[in-house]
Every structure is written in C-alpha cells, then in structure tokens.
Design a protein around this motif. Structure first.
Motif, PDB file in Angstrom:
ATOM      1  N   HIS A 133      38.461 -63.304 -95.114  1.00 14.26           N
ATOM      2  CA  HIS A 133      36.901 -63.676 -95.021  1.00 14.26           C
ATOM      3  C   HIS A 133      36.519 -64.382 -93.844  1.00 14.26           C
ATOM      4  O   HIS A 133      35.342 -64.141 -93.235  1.00 14.26           O
ATOM      5  CB  HIS A 133      36.389 -64.357 -96.510  1.00 14.26           C
ATOM      6  CG  HIS A 133      35.147 -64.540 -96.370  1.00 14.26           C
ATOM      7  ND1 HIS A 133      34.111 -63.851 -96.513  1.00 14.26           N
ATOM      8  CD2 HIS A 133      34.542 -65.974 -96.227  1.00 14.26           C
ATOM      9  CE1 HIS A 133      33.072 -64.273 -96.609  1.00 14.26           C
ATOM     10  NE2 HIS A 133      33.055 -65.754 -96.480  1.00 14.26           N
TER      11      HIS A 133
ATOM     12  N   ASP B 192      36.726 -61.977 -90.938  1.00 12.67           N
ATOM     13  CA  ASP B 192      35.497 -61.403 -90.745  1.00 12.67           C
ATOM     14  C   ASP B 192      34.273 -61.967 -90.314  1.00 12.67           C
ATOM     15  O   ASP B 192      33.421 -61.476 -89.614  1.00 12.67           O
ATOM     16  CB  ASP B 192      35.007 -60.637 -91.841  1.00 12.67           C
ATOM     17  CG  ASP B 192      35.967 -59.210 -92.277  1.00 12.67           C
ATOM     18  OD1 ASP B 192      36.396 -58.688 -91.246  1.00 12.67           O
ATOM     19  OD2 ASP B 192      36.098 -58.845 -93.349  1.00 12.67           O
ATOM     20  N   LYS B 193      34.180 -63.183 -90.836  1.00 14.58           N
ATOM     21  CA  LYS B 193      32.824 -64.238 -90.591  1.00 14.58           C
ATOM     22  C   LYS B 193      32.757 -64.504 -89.132  1.00 14.58           C
ATOM     23  O   LYS B 193      31.809 -64.630 -88.807  1.00 14.58           O
ATOM     24  CB  LYS B 193      33.031 -65.199 -91.455  1.00 14.58           C
ATOM     25  CG  LYS B 193      31.624 -66.323 -91.468  1.00 14.58           C
ATOM     26  CD  LYS B 193      31.947 -67.348 -92.619  1.00 14.58           C
ATOM     27  CE  LYS B 193      30.535 -68.244 -92.302  1.00 14.58           C
ATOM     28  NZ  LYS B 193      30.638 -69.241 -93.379  1.00 14.58           N
TER      29      LYS B 193
ATOM     30  N   THR C 161      42.809 -63.111 -99.111  1.00 15.10           N
ATOM     31  CA  THR C 161      41.269 -62.838 -99.153  1.00 15.10           C
ATOM     32  C   THR C 161      40.398 -63.868 -98.255  1.00 15.10           C
ATOM     33  O   THR C 161      39.613 -63.791 -97.838  1.00 15.10           O
ATOM     34  CB  THR C 161      40.910 -62.967-100.683  1.00 15.10           C
ATOM     35  OG1 THR C 161      41.667 -61.911-101.365  1.00 15.10           O
ATOM     36  CG2 THR C 161      39.479 -62.743-100.930  1.00 15.10           C
ATOM     37  N   ARG C 162      41.006 -65.271 -98.802  1.00 12.60           N
ATOM     38  CA  ARG C 162      40.220 -66.132 -98.074  1.00 12.60           C
ATOM     39  C   ARG C 162      40.537 -66.214 -96.397  1.00 12.60           C
ATOM     40  O   ARG C 162      39.137 -66.379 -95.663  1.00 12.60           O
ATOM     41  CB  ARG C 162      40.657 -67.598 -98.426  1.00 12.60           C
ATOM     42  CG  ARG C 162      40.121 -68.024 -99.863  1.00 12.60           C
ATOM     43  CD  ARG C 162      40.541 -69.291-100.368  1.00 12.60           C
ATOM     44  NE  ARG C 162      39.856 -69.597-101.681  1.00 12.60           N
ATOM     45  CZ  ARG C 162      40.682 -70.533-102.347  1.00 12.60           C
ATOM     46  NH1 ARG C 162      41.582 -71.196-102.272  1.00 12.60           N
ATOM     47  NH2 ARG C 162      39.990 -70.830-103.536  1.00 12.60           N
TER      48      ARG C 162
END
Length: 291
Positions: free
Chosen positions: A215, A218-219, A211-212
């Motif tokens: 993220h 995506d960022k 998940t990290r």
C-alpha cells in the motif's frame, strides 16, 4: 531417527528422516518459504523511506542491515540464553505492533501485549514440553530462568487480556481483531507449537505486513518492478545463507537440531534489523502513537 525410505509416502519418509513429525516439517518449510521472504521486502521498505536513490545509499543500507544481522548471530553464539530471551521479548513487541490498531499509548500497549503475548507466551504455555525441547536446542541447555519468565508473563497476560476485552467493548472497531485473537488462541491449543507459530507467522503476520508495504509503495507511486526484483534477490540470498549455515552447523548435530538452530537463529538475526527498519522507522512514520 533414520528409517528405511517409504516410497509410498515420500513426504512422510523425509519428515521421519529429519526427525520431525509431518506437520512440524511442513510448518518449518512454510516459515522458510513463505515467512522469511516477508523480511526480504525490507529492501522495498528502504526504498519507500527514501533509500536507494543511488547505488551508494542502497549499499550503505545493505551493509548496515547485514552487519546488524551478523552481530546478532555472534551475540547469540556467545550468550544464547540472553539472546533467546531478548528475541522472544522483541518478537512480542513486533507482532503486537503489527496487529494493533491506532489509539492512545495505553490502548495501543494493551493491544500489543495481548496480540504479541498470545503468539509467544500462549503457544509456549500450551505446549511447554515440546517448546522446552525447542528452547533447549536453541541455547544448548535447559533454562529455568526462561521458564520462570514465561510463567510470570502468563499470569500478567490474564490481566492484559481482561483489559483488552473491556477496551474492545468500549471501542467496537477493535472487536474484529479481538475475535481474530480468540480464534488463534483456540488453534494454538489444537496443534503442535511449530505449526501454531507457522499458522500465525505465515497466515497472519506476513500477509498483513506485505499488504501495508505494498500500500505504501502504491501510494508513493514507486517502481513496483524494481521493488519486487529487490525482494526476490533478498529472498534468494536468505535461502542461500540458510543452506550454507545448515551445512556449517550440521557437523556434530542431528539434522533436526541443526535445522531448528539455523531457522530460528537466522530468524532472530533478520528480525532485529527488520524491527529497526519497520517498527523504528517505517511504521512510526505512518502510524505514530497518540499520547
């Protein structure tokens, strides 16, 4: 160890043939199929950190990563007891870092030791007879030294956990993670050690890490397809390497011992470069300690 194959219960028959109980066999399969691929996303992490801008930089990363892994295997084969001890220690730090929340150095340290120690130390103490057999298989002999270290760490954990309860009382945001820790501790006492580790590694650590990483991808607006392809390549490569290693070490050993050695020595070999990349570079760039 080899029984007649029971066609009415093929999974149980395979487990019996391999020398494991059914739950432990499923746990090992989950570690290989679900847990190990989370390390395969290290290629994506490298891209997120700026590597892979061209073929040369990605090759440098891959050669460096695999060289560290190979050195870990060689070191383990030469110094198995020391290697296992160090591996358990860095696993505590790695798991603890993944589960801890931002805070001061002392606050973060308490969380790291509490979470990581619960996974490694508590599972060992609650299931010592079975864990000792696993350790004996991994290092080829009994280790009184390692047992002493785990017992001493168990006593230290009492103080750390007490401090964590106080810290969670003062900082309500930590209570969810503390509740998670308590639930895990209860589960660890109800299932065999391999199942306990698999529940954490596959059910908590891997999803949280992925998940990290996702993220961050995506960022940064990076190419998801490229990173997923790279992760797939790394995953398949790790499975092929594992199968080849199992073929190499299976001669002269029972299949259950060979599987344990391949899975956990392989896990150690991949964990060291994974920690260097994730904890030494990726995590620190996004979640530095506060003094």
């Amino acid at each position: 160890m080899i029984n007649d194959f029971d066609i009415t219960n093929p999974v149980g028959a395979v487990a019996s043939f391999l020398g494991f109980d059914l739950l432990s066999l499923i746990a090992l399969a989950a570690i290989v199929i679900i847990g190990l691929p989370h390390g395969a996303f290290d290629g994506a992490v490298a891209l997120a950190l700026g590597y892979g801008k061209d073929l040369k930089s990605m090759l440098v990363f891959m050669v460096s990563y695999l060289s560290i892994a190979a050195l870990v295997v060689l070191f383990w084969l030469e110094f198995p007891e020391l290697s296992l001890t160090v591996f358990l220690g860095i696993s505590i730090l790695h798991f603890g870092l993944g589960d801890s929340q931002p805070g001061s150095l002392v606050q973060r340290g308490i969380q790291i030791i509490a979470h990581g120690g619960t996974v490694i130390i508590l599972i060992s103490l609650l299931n010592w007879t079975e864990v000792e057999l696993i350790f004996d298989t991994l290092i080829g002999e009994k280790s009184v030294f390692l047992q002493l270290i785990i017992v001493v760490c168990g006593y230290l954990m009492v103080g750390v956990l007490a401090s964590y309860f106080i810290l969670a009382y003062l900082r309500p945001k930590l209570r969810v993670r503390l509740a998670e820790l308590v639930i895990l501790a209860i589960l660890f006492g109800l299932v065999p050690p391999l199942v306990a580790f698999s529940l954490y590694f596959c059910g908590v650590h891997t999803p949280r890490h992925l998940t990290r990483v996702w993220h961050a991808i995506d960022k940064g607006g990076r190419d998801r397809a490229k990173m997923l392809t790279l992760a797939l390549v790394f995953t398949l490569a790790s499975w092929v390497a594992g199968g080849f290693s199992l073929w190499l070490v299976s001669t002269g050993e029972t299949i259950d011992k060979a599987i344990l050695r391949v899975v956990f020595i392989g896990l150690a070999a991949l964990t060291v470069p994974h920690i260097v990349l994730v904890d030494g570079m990726f995590r620190r760039s996004r979640q530095p300690f506060k003094v």
